[in-house]
Enzyme design. Sequence first.
Site, PDB file in Angstrom:
ATOM      1  N   GLU A 326      -1.403   0.054  -1.048  1.00 42.67           N
ATOM      2  CA  GLU A 326       0.015  -0.294  -1.226  1.00 42.67           C
ATOM      3  C   GLU A 326       0.569   0.697  -2.234  1.00 42.67           C
ATOM      4  O   GLU A 326       0.242   0.633  -3.418  1.00 42.67           O
ATOM      5  CB  GLU A 326       0.132  -1.747  -1.712  1.00 42.67           C
ATOM      6  N   CYS A 360       7.603  -2.386  -6.960  1.00 39.21           N
ATOM      7  CA  CYS A 360       7.312  -1.598  -5.762  1.00 39.21           C
ATOM      8  C   CYS A 360       8.319  -1.897  -4.660  1.00 39.21           C
ATOM      9  O   CYS A 360       8.614  -1.031  -3.832  1.00 39.21           O
ATOM     10  CB  CYS A 360       5.889  -1.856  -5.283  1.00 39.21           C
TER      11      CYS A 360
END
Length: 617
Positions: A326, A360
């Site tokens: 990720e 994020c």
Amino acid sequence: MTLSDALATHLVTSPTTFTLFLVVVSWLLVQQLLSYNVFYWIRIYFELLITHRSVPILKVALEPSEATDDGVSGEPSDDTSIFKANQPNVIHCYDPSTRQLLGMVPRMTPEQVEDACRKAKNAQVAWSQTTFAQRRLVLRTLQAYIVQHTTEVCRVSARDSGKPPVDALLGEVLTTCEKIRCLVYWGELWLQPESRPVGLIMAHKTAMVEYVPLGLIATIAPWNYPFHNMMNHVVSALLSGNALVSKVSEHTSWSSANLFTRLVQQALIVNGHDPDLVQTVTGGPEAGEALCRCKLVDKLIFTGSPAIGKLVMKTCSETLTPVILELGGKDAMVIMDDCKLADVVPWVMRGCFQNCGQNCVGIERVLVYESLYDEFIDAVTSKVKALRQGVPLAACGSDGSVDCGSMVMATQLNHIQALVDDAVKMGARVLVGGSIDKSSNDNGQFYPPTVLADVTPKMRIYQEEVFGPVMTIVKVVGDSDEVCLELVNDSEFGLGSSVYCGDQKRGLALGLKIRSGMCCINDFGSNYLVQSLPFGGVGQSGFGRFGGVEGLRALCLERSILTDRIPGVRTSIPSPIDYPIDKTKGFPFASALVQILYSESLWQKVKGIVNVIKFGK
């Protein structure tokens, strides 16, 4: 007499038929109940009801720095480097908003990392044999503590990462609690053996997939949400029967290696399990590399930058350790021309300035349709100017009444400034902030909330991840959905996205064309509070998923199982193709089978049956 009357009469007068009828109806009813998982939910709710009062209450001792807002003594440090040449075996931990020393944690060597993996791997042998009810009890124990000690968890997170307690509650506590709730209710169901269909050739067999714990899961976590980034994988690994070794960020090791680790270990101990099952690794890049090289690791999950993610994948390839990556994003929020700005502006503010932009899935590009552009700029400019920034806790003279805290890493300030300066040089307008206030950084690492207008794809800030409190506003010329889509997809990243619209059908049509792993219509970030959904992206945002059924099963070996449907009925090898193969009959016989099974022509199937009989003698 009608047909229904005739059938009813026959059922009444024929006990055998009536019994058979009841059996068939009962079987169909049971199958229907199973399809809705009724029996599963009855069992789960009954378990939670009767064991509610038996969930252990954790008593985790707190240090003064964890127990009170003003619990850290000492002056701000001039040198906040975490690695020091004269103390190579420890990591120095600082509060990024005050520059106060919080303490030190070990800088673990590769040998110590290997030892931690071995301990966890050994403990997993017994853990893999536990029932789902036992695993749920550990998760419920953690949940009970978090709910009762939200203030302490948020305080420790705020102290270590510089975020306001409200941001900690939303990003650390709320997300973790929802994750645990979802796993407690749904986790076992998602990991139950799953039936799969079979074709005519294997009609005598039953096919299924079972999900077996991989063994040892390793994670390398970032620094933006130290509590959730650790607990997110702890609870998933435990529920799926795995052990976990968590390499926490060297920039937020104080909270993770102390209170958060003690919490997990106590939850295991009070429920009678080995605390070695979950290990925390603290250290620099060498510790992360050792984890990637460790042959005991069965899967590794990395969250961080694309550059480091590529190194992680390359290193893990040496042992063929599978990875989930990720790697951040450049998430766009689209504001279409039929929006009500009063409803949208609060979400834009949260998307850009939650945790000072260190998310994020934070909003890094705000695409506003031209007819709303000027009105939108006026609305957000006044809101951003009113944001309060400072020390997030009631410490060091601050009352803690702030909206934005500090940056976790001091080097991030220069990175943000370079992107802003490049944008201004290429024509962007700074409406708020835009430069480091030296006076406010005497005792902390602060970058002011910033608004940039007239941003274009040619600017670095449009393409590179900012990870800071900067709202970049892009004009969608002509209120064109086609132009908007081109702008949104002009990025190597593809993690999340948001579309705000009045006409949801139109907004969804645009959202479905966005190249991203996630998309919210008339919402921002709320998909993460639906933990049945997978989390992950595409392109430079990485691959693989955590969260949802996909993420939980990713921690398991997917094993295919084939068994006999009817006792005594087994697969046999017809004599024409048994060794030694009959050269005259073997090929025609096998060809005839293919005709029967796969030809769409009824005549070809009939010919196949004839040839099977002919060549099967």
